[in-house]
Design a protein around this motif. Structure first.
Motif, PDB file in Angstrom:
ATOM      1  N   ASN A 154      -0.576  38.680 -45.053  1.00 11.40           N
ATOM      2  CA  ASN A 154       0.581  39.321 -45.684  1.00 11.40           C
ATOM      3  C   ASN A 154       1.445  40.078 -44.685  1.00 11.40           C
ATOM      4  OD1 ASN A 154      -0.201  38.514 -48.344  1.00 11.40           O
ATOM      5  ND2 ASN A 154      -1.759  40.130 -48.304  1.00 11.40           N
ATOM      6  N   GLU A 155       1.159  39.879 -43.403  1.00  5.62           N
ATOM      7  CA  GLU A 155       1.880  40.521 -42.296  1.00  5.62           C
ATOM      8  C   GLU A 155       1.702  42.034 -42.276  1.00  5.62           C
ATOM      9  OE1 GLU A 155       5.924  39.192 -42.153  1.00  5.62           O
ATOM     10  OE2 GLU A 155       5.364  37.176 -41.502  1.00  5.62           O
ATOM     11  N   HIS A 156       0.615  42.510 -42.860  1.00  5.85           N
ATOM     12  CA  HIS A 156       0.237  43.912 -42.699  1.00  5.85           C
ATOM     13  C   HIS A 156      -0.538  44.043 -41.389  1.00  5.85           C
ATOM     14  CE1 HIS A 156       0.411  44.708 -47.329  1.00  5.85           C
ATOM     15  NE2 HIS A 156       1.599  44.723 -46.762  1.00  5.85           N
TER      16      HIS A 156
ATOM     17  N   VAL B 246      -5.105  48.604 -31.566  1.00  7.91           N
ATOM     18  CA  VAL B 246      -6.109  47.561 -31.809  1.00  7.91           C
ATOM     19  C   VAL B 246      -5.826  46.834 -33.129  1.00  7.91           C
ATOM     20  CG1 VAL B 246      -7.872  48.764 -30.483  1.00  7.91           C
ATOM     21  CG2 VAL B 246      -7.717  49.204 -32.927  1.00  7.91           C
ATOM     22  N   ALA B 247      -4.594  46.931 -33.605  1.00 10.81           N
ATOM     23  CA  ALA B 247      -4.235  46.342 -34.899  1.00 10.81           C
ATOM     24  C   ALA B 247      -4.101  44.823 -34.807  1.00 10.81           C
ATOM     25  CB  ALA B 247      -2.933  46.949 -35.406  1.00 10.81           C
TER      26      ALA B 247
ATOM     27  N   ARG C 211      -3.975  50.587 -42.665  1.00 10.34           N
ATOM     28  CA  ARG C 211      -3.209  49.389 -43.034  1.00 10.34           C
ATOM     29  C   ARG C 211      -1.732  49.745 -43.048  1.00 10.34           C
ATOM     30  NH1 ARG C 211      -5.354  47.223 -48.314  1.00 10.34           N
ATOM     31  NH2 ARG C 211      -7.020  46.480 -46.948  1.00 10.34           N
ATOM     32  N   ARG C 212      -0.952  49.108 -42.171  1.00  8.16           N
ATOM     33  CA  ARG C 212       0.477  49.425 -42.039  1.00  8.16           C
ATOM     34  C   ARG C 212       1.339  48.230 -42.444  1.00  8.16           C
ATOM     35  NH1 ARG C 212       1.055  53.798 -38.636  1.00  8.16           N
ATOM     36  NH2 ARG C 212      -0.829  54.368 -37.471  1.00  8.16           N
ATOM     37  N   LYS C 213       2.488  48.529 -43.034  1.00  9.92           N
ATOM     38  CA  LYS C 213       3.472  47.486 -43.319  1.00  9.92           C
ATOM     39  C   LYS C 213       4.417  47.300 -42.141  1.00  9.92           C
ATOM     40  CE  LYS C 213       3.458  48.189 -48.334  1.00  9.92           C
ATOM     41  NZ  LYS C 213       4.273  48.543 -49.525  1.00  9.92           N
ATOM     42  N   THR C 214       4.631  48.357 -41.356  1.00  6.18           N
ATOM     43  CA  THR C 214       5.522  48.277 -40.204  1.00  6.18           C
ATOM     44  C   THR C 214       4.722  48.038 -38.927  1.00  6.18           C
ATOM     45  OG1 THR C 214       5.434  50.691 -39.940  1.00  6.18           O
ATOM     46  CG2 THR C 214       7.230  49.779 -41.248  1.00  6.18           C
TER      47      THR C 214
END
Length: 373
Positions: free
Chosen positions: A242-244, A236-237, A285-288
């Motif tokens: 910032n493309e997180h 559900v992201a 909160r993920r960077k990938t």
């Protein structure tokens, strides 16, 4: 390290010593006589614990993990769930102690995230009652081993933590005996008239609707728990500027039935969750890029049993393409959110010629038909 944290309390009650199949089983009232041991809470709490710790290692909690406390009562005969760990059983006294310790930790900072999870037996009259492992110890009043969840949750809103998340994986049925009696089950914590009605960023997810049953397979995490975990994992992201990749309280709640359907399509009809949420706030909160689900078929459908399918990420540094030989069913993939090239190819001389499509895959799910001539 100071600052806001995520504080987690996990409660799993699979073993009920005084109910059917328990080590000290007692004769209960006819309507409770069939109530017995559960295997899903053990698997569910284990899955939740492992996921909490995994997110801690990956550093993806929106507020770093501050504490995790767990109570677990397995059914008789189960091997140790967490060998070497000292995990207390989920008696009512232990639940009370753990709750107040957790609430105190959560109260230390107004930006804390407070995550409460319960899996076990439950009933519903006016309020939702959750059963501790000593439920039924006194058959004349078995409810002394239960607590009123709804009032307990409302009492928690006096805590400073702005983001309380309550995940309740329990049935909400009512018995005739419950309706015939003036049944009172005390909460762990007492709501105050001066409390705010709700914390601004609150989320309560109950696994099923009032009067209904929650489902799961033996020795497996429940469907609800699987759905929650898949949502936190990224189904559900959404991406921010910032493309997180962010999972927030609102997206988890609003998509819970879609997640149940992805886990098991029948559950989208059998199991109707209850959702109560406030202002959306980030949990993970993920960077990938997270994993999303992709289903690939052909148009016309008669081409699918003859088509070799290929899925290639549209990135120079991507891994090798995924391929599938001709099969009659749609191709279902769990792959990271990205842009992909999908192709269908056929042996020379067949009835169809190949097709190609480029598509973006974003959570939670996308179904694509490759057009073939």
């Amino acid at each position: 390290m100071k600052g806001p944290k995520t504080h987690v309390l996990l409660i799993g009650v699979g073993g009920y010593p005084y109910l059917k199949g328990g080590t000290e089983a007692k004769q209960q009232s006819p309507e409770l006589a069939g109530l017995g041991q559960l295997t899903s809470p053990v698997a569910s709490v284990k899955a939740m614990y492992e996921k909490v710790m995994e997110y801690n290692v990956q550093d993806v909690w929106s507020k770093p993990l501050g504490s995790i406390e767990m109570l677990l009562t397995p059914p008789p005969g189960l091997p140790p769930v967490f060998p070497g760990m000292n995990v207390e059983n989920a008696s009512l006294a232990n639940i009370e102690d753990a709750y107040f310790s957790w609430k105190k930790r959560c109260d230390a900072h107004e930006e804390n995230v407070a995550l409460f999870y319960y899996c076990g037996h439950g009933f519903q009259k006016k309020y939702h009652f959750l059963l501790a492992d000593d439920f039924g110890k006194q058959p004349a009043n078995p409810w002394r081993g239960a607590f009123n969840f709804d009032d307990t949750r409302d009492a928690f809103y006096s805590c400073k933590a702005a983001t309380p998340i309550f995940l309740v994986d329990a049935c909400r049925q009512v018995t005739i005996e419950m309706l015939e009696k003036d049944l009172t089950v005390a909460p762990i914590d007492l709501p105050s008239l001066s409390n705010p009605e709700e914390s601004k960023n609150h989320l309560t997810l109950k696994a099923t609707a009032s009067g209904q049953v929650a489902y799961g397979k033996k020795n497996m995490p429940t469907y609800f728990t699987q759905a929650v975990i898949s949502g936190l994992d990224g189904l559900v992201a959404r991406q921010d500027e910032n493309e997180h990749w962010l999972v927030d309280t609102s997206s988890l709640g609003l998509n819970i039935h879609r997640l149940l359907e992805l886990i098991n399509s029948k559950q989208s009809f059998k199991q109707r969750c209850q959702i109560n949420s406030g202002i959306p706030t980030d949990i993970v909160r993920r960077k990938t890029a997270p994993i999303a689900w992709l289903e690939v078929s052909c148009d016309p459908a008669t081409a699918l049993p003859l088509a070799g399918l290929t899925c290639t990420e549209d990135d120079e540094g991507a891994s090798a393409p995924l391929t599938r030989k001709p099969m009659p069913d749609a191709w279902k993939l769990n792959i990271k959110a990205a842009t992909y090239k999908l192709a269908a190819t056929f042996e020379a001389g067949g009835d169809f010629t190949g097709g190609f499509i480029k598509t973006s895959l974003i959570p939670p799910f996308r179904k694509i038909n490759v057009k073939c001539q």
